[in-house]
Motif scaffolding. Structure first.
Motif, mmCIF file in Angstrom:
data_model
loop_
_atom_site.group_PDB
_atom_site.id
_atom_site.type_symbol
_atom_site.label_atom_id
_atom_site.label_comp_id
_atom_site.label_asym_id
_atom_site.label_seq_id
_atom_site.Cartn_x
_atom_site.Cartn_y
_atom_site.Cartn_z
ATOM 1 N N THR A 271 0.744 -1.285 -0.109
ATOM 2 C CA THR A 271 0.271 -0.070 -0.010
ATOM 3 C C THR A 271 0.935 1.251 0.049
ATOM 4 O O THR A 271 2.069 1.103 -0.056
ATOM 5 C CB THR A 271 -0.908 -0.054 1.259
ATOM 6 N N GLY A 272 0.105 2.407 -0.073
ATOM 7 C CA GLY A 272 1.052 3.735 -0.264
ATOM 8 C C GLY A 272 0.957 4.515 1.175
ATOM 9 O O GLY A 272 0.411 4.182 1.998
ATOM 10 N N VAL A 273 2.044 5.546 1.122
ATOM 11 C CA VAL A 273 2.160 6.550 2.298
ATOM 12 C C VAL A 273 0.942 7.076 2.558
ATOM 13 O O VAL A 273 0.655 7.356 3.880
ATOM 14 C CB VAL A 273 3.042 7.467 1.700
ATOM 15 N N TRP A 274 -0.108 7.185 1.777
ATOM 16 C CA TRP A 274 -1.311 7.674 2.020
ATOM 17 C C TRP A 274 -2.164 7.012 3.165
ATOM 18 O O TRP A 274 -3.152 7.579 3.924
ATOM 19 C CB TRP A 274 -2.023 8.010 0.885
ATOM 20 N N ASN A 275 -1.756 5.751 3.327
ATOM 21 C CA ASN A 275 -2.565 4.966 4.321
ATOM 22 C C ASN A 275 -1.749 4.788 5.483
ATOM 23 O O ASN A 275 -1.896 3.980 6.327
ATOM 24 C CB ASN A 275 -2.831 3.541 3.503
ATOM 25 N N ALA A 276 -0.739 5.380 5.609
ATOM 26 C CA ALA A 276 0.494 4.897 6.590
ATOM 27 C C ALA A 276 -0.124 5.558 7.966
ATOM 28 O O ALA A 276 0.302 4.867 8.934
ATOM 29 C CB ALA A 276 1.918 5.387 6.412
ATOM 30 N N LYS A 277 -0.420 6.701 7.923
ATOM 31 C CA LYS A 277 -0.680 7.459 9.334
ATOM 32 C C LYS A 277 -1.988 6.539 9.873
ATOM 33 O O LYS A 277 -1.805 6.265 11.310
ATOM 34 C CB LYS A 277 -1.453 8.810 9.008
ATOM 35 N N ASP A 278 -2.808 6.156 9.220
ATOM 36 C CA ASP A 278 -4.041 5.340 9.952
ATOM 37 C C ASP A 278 -3.407 4.016 10.408
ATOM 38 O O ASP A 278 -3.815 3.444 11.547
ATOM 39 C CB ASP A 278 -5.045 4.828 9.000
ATOM 40 N N GLN A 340 -0.908 16.562 4.364
ATOM 41 C CA GLN A 340 -1.510 15.251 3.481
ATOM 42 C C GLN A 340 -0.904 13.982 3.733
ATOM 43 O O GLN A 340 -1.335 12.960 2.976
ATOM 44 C CB GLN A 340 -1.288 15.826 2.009
ATOM 45 N N VAL A 341 0.062 13.831 4.588
ATOM 46 C CA VAL A 341 1.017 12.751 4.621
ATOM 47 C C VAL A 341 1.551 12.217 3.203
ATOM 48 O O VAL A 341 1.343 11.310 3.045
ATOM 49 C CB VAL A 341 0.164 11.590 5.511
ATOM 50 N N VAL A 342 2.384 13.346 2.916
ATOM 51 C CA VAL A 342 2.855 12.788 1.576
ATOM 52 C C VAL A 342 4.658 13.292 1.546
ATOM 53 O O VAL A 342 4.801 13.935 2.689
ATOM 54 C CB VAL A 342 2.212 13.383 0.346
#
Length: 425
Positions: A271-278, A340-342
């Protein structure tokens, strides 16, 4: 930009590119009064991203009196329609954002002018945040995304599976053995994201193909996919890809995103960094951000996301450039990253980020981007390549014969390239 689905964003850009490629090559950019520069974004509905843009615009407008940026924001779903309508009417804005792999199509169609930002600025950016077509820079972005395999330390330790590192990633044999071992504890041990659609397929799976030795197209000529997408290395990769689903290691059941990993229904999530915070909030210190698998020719992940360009007919191109140069200050890039966690486009911006700084929890994504990211082919034919790749990969996932399916894909791509006289190559 925090993305719920990569395909949702890229589909609009790819569709726009296909329409633009059939349009005329002249345009008059819309603007207001003297010194006004119109700027369009696809960011309506994303308050965090818009807040950063509004801060940049406010700061720039206050810093001088010659130019005034006038921002207009569109929802993701209607951005494509707005761009294509403006292109047909020859009323494109001066400043417009676009998904990185689409840019060569827009440049080829005559809708963009060379970006013209200073070489030292361009040189400070991650390579995948700079859009080039035929060695000319036409676009640049504030951030990039990166892919990883998320795992839990406790799960790997329990199953005596080595934790891979950037310097020593899993080989394909190791990866296969790990997934086979995890199959005894998880009905589906691996989430490859196959429930997603659109640009996700090229972004996520073509790096695996490239790691095996194949590619979407012969990048040396950009004139044919023959041998790259249907050669022995490509057949080898897609045979593995099909087998992963046949073995029950992965499926396309959904949901899109990373929820099955968060719920501990899968052991490994591509998966991508955009899902990492959750994931970090759910899994905490047990979270591992693993490098991509080495399929034989070195690890690879996708690179290249949303970027900014200047339309060919912009009447205030100097002002548009002045704004873009101003906007690439590290403090703004850090603001985008933390909102945006990018991954920030410069090392200095990353260092200042609460997520991607040297000791930050998601730093590994920045490392993966720097070491392994590969942009998609910089050809105007990319929209057809991407959609053709998606269809072929989905057919193979569902059991289609590998070699003949790839041969059919190559024929479709090469026919499109021939019909456009090689897209200028």
């Amino acid at each position: 930009m925090k993305r719920k689905s990569l395909s949702m964003l890229a589909a609009a850009g790819l569709s726009a590119a296909l329409v633009l490629s059939g349009c005329g090559r002249a345009s008059d950019s819309s603007s207001g009064g003297s010194g006004e520069i119109t700027m369009w974004t696809h960011s309506a509905g994303n308050p965090g991203e818009l807040a950063v843009y509004q801060q940049i615009i406010s700061d720039f407008n206050a810093s001088q009196s010659k130019y005034k940026i006038v921002q207009q924001n569109f929802p993701q779903g209607s951005y494509n329609e707005a761009i294509t309508s403006a292109a047909a009417a020859r009323k494109l804005p001066c400043l417009l954002d676009m998904d990185g792999p689409v840019m060569p199509n827009w440049a080829w169609a005559g809708y963009l002018q060379p970006l013209g930002l200073p070489d030292d600025l361009i040189g400070s950016l991650l390579p995948t945040t700079v859009g080039r077509y035929k060695d000319t820079v036409y676009s640049a972005g504030y951030w990039d995304a990166a892919l990883s395999i998320l795992a839990r330390k406790s799960v790997l330790a329990k199953n005596n599976i080595r934790i891979p590192t950037v310097d020593e990633p899993w080989t394909l044999d190791e990866f296969d053995a790990a997934v086979a071992t995890l199959k005894s504890s998880y009905r589906t041990p691996l989430d490859l994201g196959a429930a997603d659609k659109g640009e996700w397929w090229s972004y996520a799976y073509s790096p695996m193909l490239q790691s095996t030795g194949g590619d979407l197209i012969d990048r040396g000529t950009m004139k044919s996919a023959d041998g790259a997408l249907n050669g022995p290395d490509a057949v080898k990769f897609f045979t593995w890809f099909q087998q992963a689903f046949r073995n029950g290691w992965a499926d396309n059941a959904g949901p899109v995103g990373n929820q099955r990993f968060i719920d501990d229904k899968v052991a490994l999530s591509y998966t991508g960094v955009w899902n990492a915070k959750d994931a970090l909030q759910s899994v905490g210190d047990d979270l591992l951000i693993l490098p991509p698998v080495d399929f034989g020719k070195g690890p690879k992940i996708g690179g290249g996301s949303w970027q900014w360009g200047i339309s060919a007919g912009c009447k205030n191109a100097d002002g548009a450039r002045a704004y873009l140069k101003f906007s690439f200050q590290d403090k703004y890039l850090t603001a985008f990253a933390d909102s945006q966690v990018v991954i920030p486009a410069t090392a200095a911006a990353a260092k200042a980020s609460k997520y991607f700084g040297d000791a930050a929890a998601l730093r590994q994504f920045a490392v993966l981007s720097q070491k392994f990211a590969l942009a998609r082919p910089a050809t105007p034919g990319y929209p057809v390549i991407s959609s053709t790749f998606e269809k072929a990969a989905k057919d193979i996932m569902s059991g289609a014969e590998v070699k003949s399916t790839l041969d059919t894909a190559v024929k479709a791509i090469d026919t499109d390239i021939s019909s456009q006289n090689g897209y200028g190559f």
